[in-house]
Design a protein around this motif. Structure first.
Motif, short mmCIF file in Angstrom:
data_model
loop_
_atom_site.label_atom_id
_atom_site.label_comp_id
_atom_site.label_asym_id
_atom_site.label_seq_id
_atom_site.Cartn_x
_atom_site.Cartn_y
_atom_site.Cartn_z
N ASP A 50 36.64 32.70 36.62
CA ASP A 50 35.87 33.46 36.89
C ASP A 50 36.19 33.14 38.32
N GLU A 51 35.14 34.11 38.79
CA GLU A 51 34.54 34.11 40.01
C GLU A 51 34.48 33.27 40.94
N LYS A 52 33.27 32.48 39.97
CA LYS A 52 33.05 30.17 40.59
C LYS A 52 33.59 29.92 40.31
N VAL A 53 34.09 28.55 40.62
CA VAL A 53 34.93 27.86 40.04
C VAL A 53 33.53 27.12 38.53
N ASP A 54 33.00 27.12 38.95
CA ASP A 54 31.78 25.93 38.51
C ASP A 54 31.82 25.87 36.91
N ARG A 55 32.44 26.81 36.08
CA ARG A 55 33.06 26.60 34.21
C ARG A 55 34.11 25.53 34.51
N THR A 56 35.40 25.87 35.36
CA THR A 56 36.06 25.37 35.05
C THR A 56 36.40 24.20 35.60
N THR A 57 35.77 23.52 36.50
CA THR A 57 36.30 22.99 37.59
C THR A 57 34.99 21.73 37.83
N ASN A 58 35.21 21.09 38.41
CA ASN A 58 33.93 19.93 38.97
C ASN A 58 33.72 20.60 39.72
N GLY A 59 34.02 21.76 41.12
CA GLY A 59 32.97 22.06 41.55
C GLY A 59 32.34 23.38 41.69
N LYS A 60 31.94 23.65 43.08
CA LYS A 60 30.61 24.75 43.44
C LYS A 60 30.91 25.63 43.94
N GLY A 61 30.86 27.74 43.34
CA GLY A 61 31.03 28.20 44.36
C GLY A 61 32.26 29.23 44.26
N TYR A 62 32.06 30.44 44.99
CA TYR A 62 32.78 31.28 44.86
C TYR A 62 34.48 31.14 45.05
N VAL A 63 35.47 31.00 44.38
CA VAL A 63 36.66 30.91 44.97
C VAL A 63 37.08 31.99 45.84
N LYS A 64 36.74 33.24 46.54
CA LYS A 64 36.70 33.19 47.67
C LYS A 64 35.91 32.99 48.90
N ASP A 65 35.07 31.30 48.84
CA ASP A 65 34.43 31.44 49.64
C ASP A 65 35.27 29.69 50.33
#
Length: 244
Positions: A50-65
């Motif tokens: 995913d472009e965001k880390v929300d679904r697969t990790t305990n983090g939030k936001g975009y990979v690119k950031d």
């Protein structure tokens, strides 16, 4: 012979796109793995869907950031709550280093159809060159401009268009962009499309095949490969079909 590619690794058993998922796929006997790559804020190639880390990790936001060091602190075990240790997001270099210990094929999906990662293609190809994996890697994407660009700068590395809606005579389309294979959603396929593609030397590797009956159908047509969340099941079905 139909090859078996583990979709994001053995993702029905281990958290997707983690080293543990790739190791489990190898242990199960898969012929290859299918992975997804994006770039961090500091330009490092990481393996995440995913472009965001929300679904697969305990983090939030975009990979690119995220800087790589911060991305590495996240727990990538997500829904696998019973897992005790933390699972990390791997870099492509880490996956390649592991691949030096085996003969696995690696289908890399360039995740640049929603976010245009600058120089993603060049960075991935440079790393492929460093590890001399030109003949063990397939570059695919839903962004067909991206894989055409890959072919233009590295014609010796195989490219394959991903698509989810039907394409008229996809084997001809593949040839028009110098692809040696198609990676379609299995729902877009029928026996005629598979046979016509194979007859025209275009390999067919549909996704995501988890139903045993669909596996049997594709094996009976000698489809080039299947991409599945459960390589163990795919191998079992293949063995049973051979005995019939």
């Amino acid at each position: 012979m139909t090859l078996i590619f583990a979709h994001r690794g053995f993702s029905s058993l281990q958290p997707e796109n983690t080293m543990q998922a790739f190791q489990a796929a190898y242990k199960a006997g898969a012929d290859g793995i299918e992975i997804d790559v994006q770039l961090t804020k500091d330009g490092e190639i990481v393996v995440i869907h995913d472009e965001k880390v929300d679904r697969t990790t305990n983090g939030k936001g975009y990979v690119k950031d995220y800087l790589l060091t911060d991305l590495k602190k996240l727990d990538a075990s997500y829904k696998f709550k019973k897992k005790i240790k933390k699972y990390r997001i791997p870099t492509l270099a880490e996956v390649f280093q592991w691949m030096t210990e085996n003969e696995m094929i690696c289908n890399i999906e360039l995740k640049n159809n929603k976010i245009q990662y600058e120089f993603l293609e060049e960075k991935v190809i440079q790393l492929i060159r460093e590890f001399h994996f030109e003949h063990r890697v397939i570059l695919s994407s839903f962004n067909h401009y991206s894989i055409v660009h890959c072919y233009q700068i590295a014609p010796d590395i195989e490219i394959a268009p991903l698509y989810s809606n039907g394409i008229f005579m996809p084997w001809l389309y593949a040839k028009s962009i110098n692809a040696k294979a198609i990676h379609p959603n299995v729902k877009t396929l029928n026996a005629d499309i598979i046979q016509s593609s194979l007859n025209d030397q275009i390999q067919v590797r549909p996704y995501t095949i988890n139903d045993p009956k669909v596996m049997e159908w594709l094996y009976s047509l000698q489809c080039s490969a299947i991409i599945t969340d459960d390589p163990e099941k795919a191998i079992t079905v293949k063995k049973l079909q051979r005995k019939k």
